[in-house]
Design an enzyme around this catalytic site. Structure first.
Site, PDB file in Angstrom:
ATOM      1  N   HIS A 189       2.452   6.124   3.865  1.00  0.00           N
ATOM      2  CA  HIS A 189       2.019   6.967   2.750  1.00  0.00           C
ATOM      3  C   HIS A 189       0.753   6.319   2.183  1.00  0.00           C
ATOM      4  CE1 HIS A 189       6.442   8.252   2.627  1.00  0.00           C
ATOM      5  NE2 HIS A 189       5.733   9.213   3.199  1.00  0.00           N
ATOM      6  N   ASN A 220       5.969  10.168   7.759  1.00  0.00           N
ATOM      7  CA  ASN A 220       7.295   9.548   7.834  1.00  0.00           C
ATOM      8  C   ASN A 220       8.399  10.534   8.231  1.00  0.00           C
ATOM      9  OD1 ASN A 220       8.403   6.975   7.680  1.00  0.00           O
ATOM     10  ND2 ASN A 220       9.278   7.349   5.644  1.00  0.00           N
ATOM     11  N   TYR A 268      16.608  10.555  13.027  1.00  0.00           N
ATOM     12  CA  TYR A 268      15.552   9.855  12.311  1.00  0.00           C
ATOM     13  C   TYR A 268      14.178  10.158  12.870  1.00  0.00           C
ATOM     14  CZ  TYR A 268      19.256   7.839   9.861  1.00  0.00           C
ATOM     15  OH  TYR A 268      20.361   7.708   9.089  1.00  0.00           O
ATOM     16  N   THR A 308      11.437   8.873  11.066  1.00  0.00           N
ATOM     17  CA  THR A 308      10.558   8.001  10.299  1.00  0.00           C
ATOM     18  C   THR A 308       9.590   7.282  11.238  1.00  0.00           C
ATOM     19  OG1 THR A 308      12.172   6.217  10.519  1.00  0.00           O
ATOM     20  CG2 THR A 308      12.314   7.553   8.515  1.00  0.00           C
ATOM     21  N   ARG A 364       9.016   4.138  11.364  1.00  0.00           N
ATOM     22  CA  ARG A 364       9.630   2.922  11.910  1.00  0.00           C
ATOM     23  C   ARG A 364      10.668   3.215  12.988  1.00  0.00           C
ATOM     24  NH1 ARG A 364      11.151   3.694   6.583  1.00  0.00           N
ATOM     25  NH2 ARG A 364      13.348   4.128   6.178  1.00  0.00           N
ATOM     26  N   GLU A 373      10.992  -1.073   0.562  1.00  0.00           N
ATOM     27  CA  GLU A 373      10.515  -0.223  -0.533  1.00  0.00           C
ATOM     28  C   GLU A 373      10.588  -1.029  -1.830  1.00  0.00           C
ATOM     29  OE1 GLU A 373       9.628   3.921  -1.399  1.00  0.00           O
ATOM     30  OE2 GLU A 373      11.596   3.919  -0.438  1.00  0.00           O
TER      31      GLU A 373
HETATM   32 ZN    ZN Z   1       6.384   5.824   1.046  1.00  0.00          ZN
END
Ligand code: ZN
Length: 219
Positions: A23, A72, A166, A168, A170, A180
């Site tokens: 992001h 993401n 998923y 994302t 990662r 986070e």
């Molecule tokens: Zn983020």
């Protein structure tokens, strides 16, 4: 208590990536990754390749969350396996490039560990996000980090659901882990949030080095 982890039967952890800018307005990860791209001394460990990487450079340049779509959420099998066509959303193109560089997702060739660095505006402190309760390597790693961070708290969030696929950034790695830290307004860098994230990564890399040596001491 002292425990010894046998890594002789497993190939160990060889390649680790640290992602910032998934992001583009979450500044701690972006600043850390850019710092480590210039000078990697802090993230170097014996026997380990550690690659700091800005995942969404266009969004970082504009200091915005994303350009066309959330990176993401872009790592779906449909996105990363579809043939190349013109006019794909920017983040879908990036997902495909990242999957080629750090994956392919779900294969033995994928990176061992990817840390994806995020900030939140909410006051959730330091949080490690796991996608599977079956990932014993990640469970050991978050346990080590939590202990090493004390007396500061570091929460662990398990984002697991049997029907959830998923997608994302990662999720390309064999062992994906989200980091986070908040509260931090978007587009702003707060030194305490920055330092917490930096310490988490230090502890995580120390753990991996110990894990590879076969020697994890829990005392
Ligand atoms: Zn983020």
């Amino acid at each position: 208590m002292s425990s010894r982890i046998n890594t002789r039967c497993s190939p160990g952890v060889k390649r680790v990536a640290i992602f910032g800018g998934t992001h583009g307005n979450e500044m701690s990860g972006i600043t850390l990754v850019n710092m480590w791209i210039k000078n990697a001394a802090e993230i170097e460990r014996n026997g380990l390749v550690t690659k700091p990487f800005i995942t969404n450079p266009k969004a970082v340049e504009k200091c915005t969350r994303y350009i066309d779509t959330d990176l993401n959420r872009a790592f779906t099998l449909a996105n990363i396996s579809a043939p190349d066509v013109e006019g794909m959303p920017y983040e879908v193109q990036r997902a495909r490039e990242i999957n080629r560089m750090f994956g392919p997702k779900g294969t033995q060739d994928a990176y061992d560990v990817i840390f994806d660095l995020h900030n939140t505006t909410s006051n959730m402190g330091s949080t490690l996000i796991l996608e599977s309760s079956q990932d014993l390597f990640n469970l050991q790693m978050v346990h080590y980090i939590k202990k090493a961070m004390a007396p500061h708290t570091c929460s662990v969030l398990l984002n697991e659901h049997p029907q959830l696929k998923y997608s994302t950034t990662r999720s390309v790695a064999k062992h994906p882990i989200g980091v986070e830290v908040g509260p931090q307004p978007q587009g702003v860098l707060r030194s305490n949030v920055f330092e917490s994230m930096r310490t988490i990564l230090k502890q995580a890399l120390d753990f991996i080095e110990l894990f590879n040596s076969g020697e994890i001491n829990e005392s």
